[in-house]
Write a protein that holds these residues in place. Structure first.
Motif, PDB file in Angstrom:
ATOM      1  N   GLU A 174       0.816  -1.212   0.000  1.00 35.48           N
ATOM      2  CA  GLU A 174       0.000   0.000   0.000  1.00 35.48           C
ATOM      3  C   GLU A 174       0.851   1.263   0.000  1.00 35.48           C
ATOM      4  O   GLU A 174       0.600   2.182  -0.767  1.00 35.48           O
ATOM      5  N   TRP A 175       1.845   1.319   0.854  1.00 32.11           N
ATOM      6  CA  TRP A 175       2.652   2.530   0.927  1.00 32.11           C
ATOM      7  C   TRP A 175       3.387   2.740  -0.398  1.00 32.11           C
ATOM      8  O   TRP A 175       3.470   3.863  -0.899  1.00 32.11           O
ATOM      9  N   PHE A 202       5.548   6.838   6.667  1.00 32.56           N
ATOM     10  CA  PHE A 202       6.626   5.907   6.295  1.00 32.56           C
ATOM     11  C   PHE A 202       7.049   5.010   7.457  1.00 32.56           C
ATOM     12  O   PHE A 202       7.092   3.781   7.320  1.00 32.56           O
ATOM     13  N   HIS A 203       7.363   5.602   8.586  1.00 29.44           N
ATOM     14  CA  HIS A 203       7.852   4.803   9.705  1.00 29.44           C
ATOM     15  C   HIS A 203       6.807   3.792  10.183  1.00 29.44           C
ATOM     16  O   HIS A 203       7.144   2.697  10.586  1.00 29.44           O
ATOM     17  N   ARG A 235       3.239   5.830  -2.862  1.00 31.99           N
ATOM     18  CA  ARG A 235       4.461   6.533  -3.272  1.00 31.99           C
ATOM     19  C   ARG A 235       4.520   6.614  -4.797  1.00 31.99           C
ATOM     20  O   ARG A 235       4.805   7.660  -5.375  1.00 31.99           O
ATOM     21  N   SER A 236       4.251   5.492  -5.435  1.00 32.13           N
ATOM     22  CA  SER A 236       4.338   5.445  -6.888  1.00 32.13           C
ATOM     23  C   SER A 236       3.355   6.434  -7.512  1.00 32.13           C
ATOM     24  O   SER A 236       3.703   7.181  -8.428  1.00 32.13           O
ATOM     25  N   THR A 283      -7.178   2.854   8.757  1.00 33.20           N
ATOM     26  CA  THR A 283      -5.918   3.485   8.398  1.00 33.20           C
ATOM     27  C   THR A 283      -5.961   3.829   6.919  1.00 33.20           C
ATOM     28  O   THR A 283      -6.800   3.306   6.174  1.00 33.20           O
ATOM     29  N   ALA A 284      -5.036   4.697   6.510  1.00 33.95           N
ATOM     30  CA  ALA A 284      -4.966   5.047   5.091  1.00 33.95           C
ATOM     31  C   ALA A 284      -4.707   3.793   4.266  1.00 33.95           C
ATOM     32  O   ALA A 284      -5.255   3.618   3.175  1.00 33.95           O
ATOM     33  N   ALA A 285      -3.880   2.901   4.823  1.00 34.10           N
ATOM     34  CA  ALA A 285      -3.558   1.677   4.091  1.00 34.10           C
ATOM     35  C   ALA A 285      -4.805   0.808   3.906  1.00 34.10           C
ATOM     36  O   ALA A 285      -5.032   0.263   2.826  1.00 34.10           O
TER      37      ALA A 285
END
Lengths: 184, 315
Positions: free
Chosen positions: A5-6, A76-77, A10-11, B126-128
């Motif tokens: 997902e992150w 991110f973290h 980002r992409s 969550t956003a995810a």
């Protein structure tokens, strides 16, 4: 292990919205203004109000992009640390007592092994730098409100080019962040 | 289109916040099946999300969602996809194993089971989780337009193929999990890294960053020292390791589990074969998983070093 997902966010934000759309539009505008400096016929043919409209649209895009990128860096973290793996199988099966210390230990070890804090700080600095240029450009443009002359807009070219360069540096900094959850 | 949403466990497992964000494009209709017949809602919806244990679907008759879908003539829209989700603890022995499948098709109604929303990232506001739901609905919507052109059997296969990779827990998970447990074990056993004498252990402690972390006083600063130190007995037991991989209690189940888990290890080691020295990993496997013996620091340190080398350069 890939944090899908992150990385997808980002992409989308970095490659599509920032580098593909936003920087592309700034480059195009800077190039157009440069041609206007060299060729007076362009100045005569162009409706200056369109340039202001374009810049206004870009500023709205930046406002949204800035917020999204800031959120991305902020997440991110949480999402790319191996600590996040304790929220999913298999490590979600750890007993509660283990969950009280192992995720925190794993997270700190990850921060020690990889320069993730520095990379995030660098990306944040570059985001702030781009935003500062944008603020400067915005102030300049607002100070010329109502003066719809090509030569007025030509003086913004350097700022637009600086903003594009700052955004490129930002894109590179975001690209350097790990592309998967690093566990060892 | 309307999305039908029912969460039997709203209090315990609230997932609807992320879901609401992700399905803004639909009209969302919440139902409480215990208060009445859902047929009116069902007939208007194209997708249903049911956070439910099968036996709770109808409180009185204890019919499964699949049975209901088969029976209700009111569900008339083509390609109606019912998504039955749970949080990984279904009764009936599938607890914890992250998998999902399109397990039923009846006429033009399809039932998709997502049996571990935690494992596939659909849980939590969550956003995810929102992104994950959004992507999931994109797939379901795309599938719905195709399902109308297929027979029920073809549609079932199509759904399985379309959704399978999405709703399975991502692969490549046993080796990273093992690597993390190795770090936890070594941290506990060598809370004071200077107590390590074995060269392999010292190297592993350095590699995982433990020597630096302790040396910089971060362990104490973060207040983790007592909780780490107090776990020597726990991490020395084989089941501290094996439970994470879903070790069942009964012996016949254990045999099957061990075989399946070995397959997972072989697959992941095979995928990393160019980078990973699998010998130490298999030694740890044999001792802890197969023989149910407590691990030794040397064994864990060697396995960690191999995993660190093998996984650090992985894709």
């Amino acid at each position: 292990m890939v944090a899908i997902e992150w990385n997808q966010r980002r992409s989308r934000l970095n490659h599509n919205d920032l580098q593909g759309t936003f920087i592309g539009a700034l480059d195009g505008q800077a190039s157009f203004l440069k041609k206007g400096v060299e060729d007076a016929s362009i100045q005569e043919a162009e409706d200056p109000t369109k340039i202001r409209t374009f810049l206004h649209d870009q500023f709205q895009q930046w406002t949204s992009l800035h917020a999204d990128l800031s959120e991305l860096l902020g997440q991110f973290h949480r999402e790319m640390s191996p600590r996040s793996l304790f929220g999913q199988l298999l490590l979600s099966r750890c007993d509660e007592r283990t969950k009280a210390w192992l995720p925190a230990v794993v997270h700190e070890l990850w921060r020690i092994r990889y320069p993730v804090d520095g990379l995030i700080a660098d990306a944040r600095t570059k985001l702030a730098a781009a935003d500062a240029i944008w603020q400067e450009l915005k102030a300049k443009i607002e100070s010329t409100a109502g003066v719809e002359k090509f030569e007025v807009f030509m003086q913004f070219r350097d700022n637009i080019e600086s903003l594009a360069a700052a955004c490129r540096a930002l894109g590179q900094a975001i690209h350097l962040l790990p592309h998967r959850v690093l566990v060892t | 289109m309307r999305l039908l949403y029912y969460n039997h466990h709203e209090g315990r497992c609230p997932i609807d916040a992320a879901l609401q964000h992700a399905c803004g494009r639909f009209g969302m209709c919440r139902i409480d099946l215990e208060d009445g017949c859902p047929s009116n809602c069902l007939s208007e919806a194209g997708i249903g999300v049911f956070h439910e244990f099968p036996t709770c679907w109808y409180k009185d008759t204890r019919r499964s969602l699949r049975d209901v879908l088969r029976d209700r003539s009111a569900i008339s829209c083509d390609g109606f996809v019912a998504i039955q989700i749970s949080s990984g603890h279904l009764p009936g022995g599938v607890e914890g194993i992250a998998y999902a499948k399109a397990c039923g098709a009846s006429g033009s109604r399809y039932l998709v089971c997502v049996e571990d929303t935690v494992g596939v990232g659909l849980t939590g506001d969550t956003a995810a989780a929102r992104e994950r739901w959004r992507a999931f609905f994109d797939l379901v919507l795309a599938a719905r337009s195709t399902l109308g052109q297929l027979s029920a059997a073809e549609g079932k296969v199509y759904l399985e193929n379309t959704l399978d990779t999405f709703i399975r827990t991502p692969r490549e998970q046993v080796l990273p999990a093992l690597a993390i447990l190795c770090q936890g074990y070594l941290a506990v056993m060598f809370c004071d890294p200077s107590s390590a004498t074995d060269t392999c252990v010292i190297e592993a402690l350095k590699k995982m960053g433990w020597v630096k972390l302790v040396g910089e006083g971060l362990l104490a600063k973060l207040g983790l020292k007592p909780s780490v130190r107090g776990n020597r007995d726990a991490v020395s037991k084989h089941d501290w390791w094996t439970k994470v991989f879903g070790e069942p209690d009964s012996e016949p189940d254990r045999k099957q589990w061990l075989q399946s888990l070995r397959g997972d290890f072989e697959r992941e080691i095979g995928e990393a074969r160019l980078r990973l020295d699998s010998g130490p990993v298999w030694e740890l496997w044999e001792e802890v998983f197969a023989q149910q013996h407590p691990p030794t620091p040397a064994l864990v340190a060697a396995a960690y070093r191999a995993l660190a080398d093998g996984l650090a350069t992985g894709a």
